[in-house]
Design an enzyme around this catalytic site. Sequence first.
Site, PDB file in Angstrom:
ATOM      1  N   THR A 241       1.333  -1.786  14.752  1.00 47.35           N
ATOM      2  CA  THR A 241       2.360  -2.287  13.835  1.00 47.35           C
ATOM      3  C   THR A 241       3.800  -2.035  14.283  1.00 47.35           C
ATOM      4  OG1 THR A 241       2.184  -0.212  12.592  1.00 47.35           O
ATOM      5  CG2 THR A 241       0.866  -2.074  11.814  1.00 47.35           C
TER       6      THR A 241
ATOM      7  N   SER B 219       0.799  -1.218   0.000  1.00 47.95           N
ATOM      8  CA  SER B 219       0.000   0.000   0.000  1.00 47.95           C
ATOM      9  C   SER B 219       0.839   1.279   0.000  1.00 47.95           C
ATOM     10  CB  SER B 219      -0.963  -0.051   1.192  1.00 47.95           C
ATOM     11  OG  SER B 219      -1.892   0.979   1.160  1.00 47.95           O
TER      12      SER B 219
END
Length: 551
Positions: A508, A69
């Site tokens: 993350t 992405s």
Amino acid sequence: MAAQLPLDDIARLADLHPKPGHIRFQYGTAGFRTLGSVLDSVLFRVGVLAGLRSKKLDGKTIGVMVTASHNPEPDNGVKLVDPRGEMLEASWEAHATSLANAASTEDFLQAVDAVVKNAKIDLSKPAKVIYARDTRPSGPSLVASLEDGLKAIGAETRDAGVTTTPILHYLVRAINTKGTSAEYGDDSEDGYFKKLSGAFKQLVSGKPALPPLVVDCANGVGANAVEKIVPYLGDSLTFIPHNTATATPGALNNACGADYVKTTQKLPPSLANELKSGERGCSFDGDADRLMYFYIDARNQFRMLDGDKIAALVAGFIVELVKNAGLEEKIRVGIVQTAYANGSSTKYLADRLPVRCVPTGVKHLHHAAEHFNIGVYFEANGHGTVLFSPETQGTLASYEPSTPAQSTALKHLRNLVQLINQTVGDALSDLLLVETVLAHKSYSGVEWDSLYVDLPNRLVKVLVADVRAFQTEDAERRLVSPRGLQGKIDALVKRYEGGRSFVRPSGTEDVVRVYAEAVMKSQADELAFRVAGLVYDETGGDPATRPKEFL
């Protein structure tokens, strides 16, 4: 005799893709995502898992997208797509993580067997998988690893090539609904472009021509999609594409794209001389599932129109159409946001329709949006879409309007169902949606921006030793632990006019994110850094080494 796992085939191919010993992988909202150079074993194992997922669902087609992405080019990733084009069922994220972290081929075989038993998978069922990738240099080798996994489990496969994430999601749903009453569209790129462009041309028919639109393609796969849809759109909309260097090493998402615009709140340098006062443009991210708009104002200043602004524009338009069609008693429109939504946007929207706040992450937004007849969700980062429930689509199909005005509004709503990619956030579909509303309202960026004025805000990251020490509640807007920290934050926030701040652990990386708002930019900055200072102190940092900006 019951079907068995092809253990010899799996073992032979798994040996070609050993797991790096020093890394633990985690399947999250974005699937697996890290440096492309360490993902070989993960892609192989995801191939096996995709085949098992398809078998579990009676041979329905599962999607696999190889992308990272908006991340920098050295990164890559992979995520699975369920049959209706939605994200992988949450309970299977644990299976993905388990398979990815099996230390050896023997451990991996045991983990596969455990998935089969725990999920009660009938191995005699067929496995069907469609896969695609973005333009990253690491893509071809990772796809080869994925193909080995698909071969090992005996899956029937289809390679969708280099395409956008939203197109892959579209293809999965189109394949699985083919020939049914819920048929989503022709299962090809051509079908996707025809569906979107056909609806868009209907929606803007008779409206004044839209000015050309500058599109920053982030040097990613969105550049291909923009180029391909141009012939389908004809003269209904003209693009001026920039950052289309998909083959230039290091160019992907570099000082361009939706994430760059959102985080820096300025134009990509490559567009510095491309927009004049009053002109609008937009940015995709690397796989074209995020969209950010912007324009240059009368003082020649950059003005950002983010996901919150898109949500306000789109939701207001849909509410108006529902009312004009005479359907406000039958169709409830709602909007879903996260804590990162600007406070001004929440206030503006809450005066017009129900607003629900959920934890950060697309899966939370998507599921919450499904609870409305028409659910609108956009993260501030520009990822979002609009969901029309099956019941609502039935209502729109069967409703008999009683006036010409109702008939017109109903036709527009039916076309919106076709225009909007309801499987996932889709920069190209969302772009056409925004342009539709601008054409209907005769808005430039200025009028759109003036729907409400954003409160100044600041986002700060604090590196912490143990991100798990930070636990939240109330859709991540309040801290439960460390104990006592939320009280200190509340006391600090009260000292700032229009103040709002929250702290949440990253999903993350080992950082805590601090968001703050206030009526003045300097106060929003100060509040963010003071809260960040509280977080820093809480983690046991030495005050003598405290970063100066946190003081």
